[in-house]
Enzyme design. Structure first.
Site, PDB file in Angstrom:
ATOM      1  CG  HIS B 161      -2.136   0.825   0.993  1.00  0.00           C
ATOM      2  ND1 HIS B 161      -2.121   2.187   1.165  1.00  0.00           N
ATOM      3  CD2 HIS B 161      -3.372   0.517   0.564  1.00  0.00           C
ATOM      4  CE1 HIS B 161      -3.316   2.662   0.869  1.00  0.00           C
ATOM      5  NE2 HIS B 161      -4.092   1.682   0.503  1.00  0.00           N
ATOM      6  N   PRO B 162       0.491   2.195  -0.890  1.00  0.00           N
ATOM      7  CG  PRO B 162      -0.431   3.415  -2.649  1.00  0.00           C
ATOM      8  CD  PRO B 162      -0.631   2.177  -1.842  1.00  0.00           C
ATOM      9  CB  CYS B 163      -1.133   5.643   2.404  1.00  0.00           C
ATOM     10  SG  CYS B 163      -1.458   4.178   3.323  1.00  0.00           S
ATOM     11  N   GLY B 164       2.279   5.122   2.725  1.00  0.00           N
ATOM     12  CA  GLY B 164       3.446   5.538   3.497  1.00  0.00           C
ATOM     13  C   GLY B 164       4.620   5.947   2.619  1.00  0.00           C
TER      14      GLY B 164
END
Lengths: 711, 215
Positions: B161-164
């Protein structure tokens, strides 16, 4: 050296199949959208490439592109091009049956023979010279169970049997068969062949090496021109197999072709293999085979026997793959919903307790504007078990404000709200465990005739059972009276109870405090584990003199002077500003989530917004108020606290003990005699004394006092 | 021109494309031991599509599906058929790097399957990831593997997941003590640095040659 009968039988390593998930997706799509029950054979393509790793064989692979395109499906993948060096295309045929029985009932021998015949015809007609890949034609039978998303399948790679079998005279790595110069030239020529998009995917070729050590790669149809003396001529083929002592399966039909077409008895062959994209002559094998043609081969009409059904881990059984996890829409919906909540926990709220949300059972009394919204919000938070109670039918005006209904639910007199709501929830999220109960809630002050008594008592008992079997109760009905009985029953069993009530332009959302008695025998059985553990530790909380928080009815009694807010609440009026119900419902559910995450749960003390008590407001979800009152005209919201009243008609000690003592008879009495409850709790006394004050007050407040007496 | 301290850790679609092509090129030229990345353009969709890699992961795990069914009576094997008794189950893993317009960062998609095509589930994949070899939960601060639809192939794949991503990219470039790099340099090295971080989660390592090559 070659001697008649001195070699061993040439053993070929069978093709191995690999079916990409995308193939099954497309097959399902085609079956559902295009083919229906039509089970005619479907032409497909398989793909393979020469071995590219010394320890791993390559497979004959089926991809989504192996099937004809589904015109309904958006073609987001560029069309497959010939000339792809990693995807040599091989023609095949798919027999997909409609039932498991017909799958097992297919005449496998017959089908294999039919494909073998095609290969045989191609050999004799010269088709092989044009498109040699037809030598590796294959067969696939399958049964796609689109309810369980499992696919049963079986490959066959038809190989014409040489009788007697070919014998192997010699087999060694190509680097040992060629001279150093020759090897280099062969490698270069092969690499060129493989790098040109015109020839890269031609799997059967001729490799000739002249006396000057110069090698050339040619198409099969150029065989006649390669008949110079002094030339070494090898029949080469792309070999997916990596084994050092066995050639791949494709050689079988190649040999059959060579001897049928050109009548050769000794064949030098090259199993062409690569390593990381370049010709690898130490992995590649050169061998010499002896073939004896039987009489039958001269007769074109007589098709040789064939073998080739793929074994499944050594057994002659079909394979099966289950793709429910990635194809079943319900499963995908569940994992997407879970994902959302998990993301929330990961990024914003590490202490989010998803287990409790997934396991909690919520009872919604009322499936109207509030009920529909609360149900949706609960599902958004991951709650999966929802029961709705409502005795009404969906009316034509409902769909606009009651978010689970559509026009269809209103037709033919209207479906029962409870059932329509459950249907709607299931359409939104198939994994929800939703139940609808069509039932009216008995109300005090609405006397019933003796004929109706039994059914009313039945309803009371049913309500009691429902409350007992759920963890959280939402009071979302449209009258004040209908909230009385549920409040009493919840207070009796210390269930988490949340009330939402709407006025025309204002709302109240509150959580009831615990009941007057902390320990009930049924408590631990009904609560989810974590709550009951907390309960164990809090048995003494309310006996140390701290007042418990009030219920919906406590408020009315303790606030006789707060008449303006009372007037706007719950006046048996169903006309409200549309924005109120969604706001109130959302707050009700957020309040619940707050309770569930509070270490004291139902016993949690009330907090007010903007207070400065450091400790408990550090809870990750924020404060946990008792009551939230909102006003749309002011776009304002307040948090308030109300403690329990000793004269509350629903939750005070007197009332609850009376209920415990006399059960349904007590309820019936309350229903049938409007003043009974007031007398019991001493309210009558209280009001009488309040009334004596009235003479000094304004008219305006006099009206308000009257309303306070109403129950 | 924005300076690096104001940089938010993201990269534009154009820079991604440039970076990806250069990354693929370097990988191929310096890293011939591994399968190459290839750029797959996708004209119909707003997403730019991704390079693709096949990596063999040898593992001696149990074979997958158990098939119950009738066996056939015909003799399907002849003497010329090699019957192998040993069967190593291999797992294959495909990786795609896709640009995310929402987060403005590259995202690593992956999918694993057995040699016969059966897809592997997340818990089976996680067993083989280095990040999960310890008893820690697979959800670390930066790595969260989720199942989502591949934006291009429209099938469920797994992704990191790219949110970090933008946060750790900022840290990577600004957290060191090597002084303030120029923004152009940062963007050039973006994909390489990003890959060196996320690759570790899934066991993909960048060979030193690539990291040292600053052409």
């Amino acid at each position: 050296m070659a001697k008649e009968g001195s070699g061993s039988i040439l053993q070929f390593a069978p093709f191995q199949s690999s079916v990409d998930e995308g193939f099954w997706h497309r097959l399902s799509s085609l079956k559902l959208n295009k083919f229906g029950i039509d089970d005619s054979p479907i032409p497909i393509s398989g793909f393979f490439a020469p071995c590219s790793h010394p320890q791993v064989s390559n497979y004959l692979t089926l991809l989504a592109e192996s099937l004809p395109s589904d015109s309904n499906e958006e073609s987001s993948i560029p069309a497959f091009n010939r000339g792809n060096r990693n995807r040599c295309s091989v023609p095949g045929i798919l027999y997909n049956t409609n039932t498991m029985e017909s799958f097992h009932g297919l005449d496998k021998q017959g089908l294999l023979k039919a494909e073998a015949k095609k290969i045989w015809e191609d050999i004799h007609s010269g088709k092989v010279l044009e498109d040699s890949a037809v030598l590796s034609r294959f067969l696939l039978i399958s049964f796609a169970d689109l309810k369980k998303w499992s696919f049963h399948y079986w490959f066959a790679f038809p190989a014409l049997i040489l009788d007697p079998p070919a014998t192997l005279v010699d087999l060694r790595p190509a680097s040992q068969w060629f001279t150093l110069e020759e090897a280099e030239s062969v490698s270069t020529a092969c690499n060129e062949w493989r790098n040109s998009s015109v020839t890269a995917d031609v799997p059967f070729i001729l490799v000739s090496v002249g006396s000057d050590s110069r090698a050339a790669v040619r198409h099969l149809k150029d065989w006649e021109t390669c008949q110079d003396d002094g030339q070494k001529l090898l029949f080469a083929f792309y070999d997916p197999c990596h084994l050092p002592n066995n050639p791949g399966w494709a050689l079988r039909n190649f040999l059959a072709f060579i001897c049928a077409r050109w009548n050769l008895k000794t064949v030098h062959f090259l199993c062409y293999r690569e390593n990381r994209g370049f010709a690898d002559l130490s992995l590649s094998l050169v061998g010499e085979a002896l073939i004896t043609i039987s009489q039958g081969w001269r007769e074109h009409q007589c098709v040789p026997n064939a073998v080739g059904w793929e074994l499944n881990k050594g057994r002659k059984v079909p394979r099966c793959i289950n793709l429910a996890k990635s194809m079943d829409p319900t499963r995908l919906a569940i994992s997407a919903a879970d994902l959302n909540l998990k993301l929330m926990r990961w990024r914003a709220l590490p202490s989010l307790n998803l287990d409790i949300l997934f396991s909690i059972k919520c009872l919604l009394l009322g499936a109207g504007t509030l009920g529909c919204q609360v149900a949706r919000m609960l599902m958004a938070w991951g709650v999966r078990k929802i029961t709705l109670v409502d005795n009404g039918r969906v009316a034509m005006s409902n769909p606009l404000r009651q978010s689970l209904y559509t026009l269809d639910d209103c037709l033919s007199g209207g479906d029962f709200k409870a059932t329509a709501a459950v249907r709607s929830l299931q359409r939104i999220f198939p994994a929800v465990v939703a139940e609808g109960v069509v039932m009216a809630i008995p109300m005090p002050g609405h006397p019933v005739s003796s004929q109706e008594e039994n059914s009313v008592l039945e309803d009371c008992r049913r309500l009691n059972d429902l409350i007992g079997s759920h963890d959280v109760i939402f009071l979302l009905t449209d009258t004040r009276e209908s909230r009385w009985l549920p409040t009493l029953l919840c207070a009796n069993t210390n269930k988490i109870t949340i009330t939402a009530a709407l006025g025309f332009d204002s709302f109240l959302v509150m959580r009831h405090g615990p009941g007057p008695f902390n320990s009930t025998p049924d408590l631990k059985v009904e609560m989810p584990n974590s709550l009951s553990a907390v309960m164990d530790n809090l048995a003494l909380t309310n006996t140390d003199g701290k007042q418990r928080l009030g219920c919906y009815f406590c408020n009315d009694v303790v606030a006789p002077t707060d008449s303006t807010s009372n007037r706007t609440l719950d006046q048996q009026c169903t006309v409200t500003r549309p924005g109120l119900a969604p706001i109130a419902s959302a707050l009700a559910v957020e309040l619940l989530v707050g309770i569930l995450h509070h270490p004291y749960g139902i016993f949690a003390e009330a907090e007010i917004a903007n207070s400065n008590n450091g400790g408990s407001s550090e809870l990750p979800l924020g404060i946990l108020p008792h009551q939230i009152r909102g006003s749309l005209p002011h776009f304002q919201q307040m948090t308030l606290v109300g403690h329990s009243s000793n004269s509350c008609t629903a939750c005070c000690c007197t009332v609850v003990s009376e209920y415990r003592k006399r059960g349904m008879q007590f309820i019936l009495q309350a229903i049938n005699h409007p003043t009974f409850l007031e007398d019991l709790t001493g309210l009558t006394e209280l009001m009488r004394s309040a009334n004596t004050f009235q003479l000094d007050w304004d008219d305006e407040i006099e009206d308000a006092d009257d309303e306070c007496i109403e129950l | 021109m924005m300076d690096v301290f104001n940089w938010d850790g993201t990269v534009s679609a154009k820079d991604f494309r440039i970076g990806a092509l250069s990354f693929a090129q370097k990988w191929e030229s310096l890293n011939s031991a591994f399968p190459p990345w290839s750029w797959v353009p996708c004209p119909k969709h707003p997403w730019l599509a991704s390079p693709e890699v096949d990596i063999d992961q040898n593992s001696q795990t149990d074979p997958g599906e158990e098939e119950t069914s009738c066996s056939e009576k015909e003799d399907d094997i002849d003497d010329a058929t090699l019957v192998q008794s040993n069967h190593h189950e291999l797992h294959y893993c495909d990786f795609h790097i896709v640009y995310s317009y929402t987060f403005r960062v590259p995202v690593l998609y992956l999918r694993a399957y057995c040699s016969d095509g059966r897809p592997l589930l997340l818990d089976e994949i996680e067993k083989e990831l280095p990040a999960c070899s310890s008893k820690e939960s697979p959800e670390t601060k930066w790595a969260f593997i989720t199942q989502e639809e591949h934006p291009y192939l429209k099938r469920p794949w797994y992704k990191l997941h790219p949110c970090g991503t933008s946060e750790f990219m900022k840290l990577l470039f600004l957290g060191g003590d090597t002084g303030q790099p120029k923004l152009e340099v940062v963007l050039e090295l973006y994909l390489l640095s990003w890959f060196s971080a996320v690759g570790q989660v899934v066991g993909l390592r960048i060979p030193c040659k690539m990291l040292n090559d600053r052409r």
